[in-house]
Design a protein around this motif. Structure first.
Motif, mmCIF file in Angstrom:
data_model
loop_
_atom_site.group_PDB
_atom_site.id
_atom_site.type_symbol
_atom_site.label_atom_id
_atom_site.label_comp_id
_atom_site.label_asym_id
_atom_site.label_seq_id
_atom_site.Cartn_x
_atom_site.Cartn_y
_atom_site.Cartn_z
ATOM 1 N N ASP A 1 -4.782 -12.582 1.104
ATOM 2 C CA ASP A 1 -6.168 -12.220 0.815
ATOM 3 C C ASP A 1 -6.959 -12.103 2.124
ATOM 4 O O ASP A 1 -6.497 -12.508 3.184
ATOM 5 N N GLN A 2 -8.142 -11.524 2.036
ATOM 6 C CA GLN A 2 -8.923 -11.224 3.234
ATOM 7 C C GLN A 2 -9.336 -12.485 3.988
ATOM 8 O O GLN A 2 -9.339 -12.501 5.214
ATOM 9 N N THR A 3 -9.633 -13.557 3.279
ATOM 10 C CA THR A 3 -10.013 -14.803 3.942
ATOM 11 C C THR A 3 -8.856 -15.347 4.767
ATOM 12 O O THR A 3 -9.040 -15.762 5.910
ATOM 13 N N ARG A 4 -7.651 -15.313 4.201
ATOM 14 C CA ARG A 4 -6.469 -15.790 4.942
ATOM 15 C C ARG A 4 -6.102 -14.852 6.082
ATOM 16 O O ARG A 4 -5.547 -15.278 7.082
ATOM 17 N N ALA A 5 -6.399 -13.574 5.951
ATOM 18 C CA ALA A 5 -6.072 -12.596 7.000
ATOM 19 C C ALA A 5 -7.020 -12.711 8.187
ATOM 20 O O ALA A 5 -6.672 -12.360 9.308
ATOM 21 N N ILE B 1 -4.279 -5.894 9.737
ATOM 22 C CA ILE B 1 -3.383 -6.897 9.147
ATOM 23 C C ILE B 1 -2.787 -6.278 7.882
ATOM 24 O O ILE B 1 -3.516 -5.910 6.963
ATOM 25 N N ASN B 2 -1.460 -6.177 7.841
ATOM 26 C CA ASN B 2 -0.774 -5.660 6.671
ATOM 27 C C ASN B 2 -0.838 -6.718 5.571
ATOM 28 O O ASN B 2 -0.466 -7.869 5.793
ATOM 29 N N HIS C 1 -4.083 -2.679 3.950
ATOM 30 C CA HIS C 1 -4.478 -3.348 5.192
ATOM 31 C C HIS C 1 -5.872 -3.967 5.096
ATOM 32 O O HIS C 1 -6.714 -3.495 4.346
ATOM 33 N N TYR C 2 -6.056 -4.994 5.913
ATOM 34 C CA TYR C 2 -7.393 -5.481 6.227
ATOM 35 C C TYR C 2 -7.658 -5.005 7.641
ATOM 36 O O TYR C 2 -6.780 -5.087 8.507
ATOM 37 N N ASN D 1 -2.858 7.676 4.112
ATOM 38 C CA ASN D 1 -2.531 7.492 2.693
ATOM 39 C C ASN D 1 -2.934 6.116 2.185
ATOM 40 O O ASN D 1 -2.474 5.682 1.145
ATOM 41 N N ASP D 2 -3.788 5.472 2.890
ATOM 42 C CA ASP D 2 -4.194 4.107 2.569
ATOM 43 C C ASP D 2 -5.686 4.113 2.252
ATOM 44 O O ASP D 2 -6.501 3.798 3.091
ATOM 45 N N GLU D 3 -6.037 4.542 1.032
ATOM 46 C CA GLU D 3 -7.441 4.691 0.698
ATOM 47 C C GLU D 3 -8.206 3.370 0.755
ATOM 48 O O GLU D 3 -7.636 2.321 0.547
ATOM 49 N N PRO D 4 -9.521 3.458 0.998
ATOM 50 C CA PRO D 4 -10.337 2.241 1.003
ATOM 51 C C PRO D 4 -10.291 1.544 -0.350
ATOM 52 O O PRO D 4 -10.304 2.198 -1.388
#
Length: 134
Positions: A26-30, A89-90, A61-62, A111-114
Motif C-alpha cells: 500500500d502507499q503508506t508502506r511504499a 515503487i512497484n 506503481h506509486y 500502459n499504467d493508467e492513473p
C-alpha cells in the motif's frame, strides 16, 4: 464413502491450493522505502535536505516526487531542484526505480493508467515575486 472436510478451512478466494498471491504494497508502506532511497541515494549528491513533495498512484506503481525542503517551505525558485527524477515503487514487487528525465513520466508508464486522476508531480508554479519575469 467421501472423506470428511470437517475442520478444514476453505482456501481464500484467489489463493487456490499451491497458488499464493503476494499482497500488494500500500502507499503508506511504499513511502518509507521511497524516503530512505531519497535520503541515502539522491540527497548526498544534491547537498540540500530533500523531502517528498507529492505522491501519485497508477495501477502498478506509486510515484514519489521530491524537492528541497527550503523550496517547499519558501517557494523561492532559487532553492528548487530542476531535472529531479521521480522515485517509482512497484506495487507488486516493491522494487525501487528512478524515472528518466529525457522522456515524460506518462510515456514511461504508458500502459499504467492513473489510479486516481491527480495533477502531475511538477505541481503548480508558485506566483512570481513582484518585479520578476517568467
Amino acid at each position: 464413502m467421501r472423506p470428511s472436510n470437517a475442520g478444514q478451512r476453505p482456501a481464500p478466494q484467489g489463493h487456490e491450493e499451491g497458488h499464493h498471491r503476494r499482497r500488494e504494497m500500500d502507499q503508506t508502506r511504499a513511502r518509507q522505502p521511497a524516503a530512505s532511497f531519497l535520503h541515502d541515494e539522491i540527497q548526498p549528491d544534491v547537498g540540500e535536505v530533500l523531502t517528498i513533495s507529492d505522491e501519485e498512484e497508477t495501477r502498478r506503481h506509486y510515484i514519489f516526487c521530491h524537492n528541497t525542503r527550503r523550496f517547499l517551505e519558501t517557494r523561492e525558485m532559487r532553492y528548487a531542484l530542476t531535472g529531479n527524477r521521480s522515485i517509482l515503487i512497484n506495487k507488486d514487487a516493491g522494487d525501487i526505480s528512478v524515472a528518466r528525465t529525457d522522456i515524460p513520466s506518462e510515456d514511461q508508464l504508458q500502459n499504467d493508467e492513473p489510479a486516481h486522476p491527480r495533477p502531475s508531480c511538477a505541481g503548480p508554479l508558485p506566483s512570481p515575486s513582484p518585479g520578476t519575469v517568467r
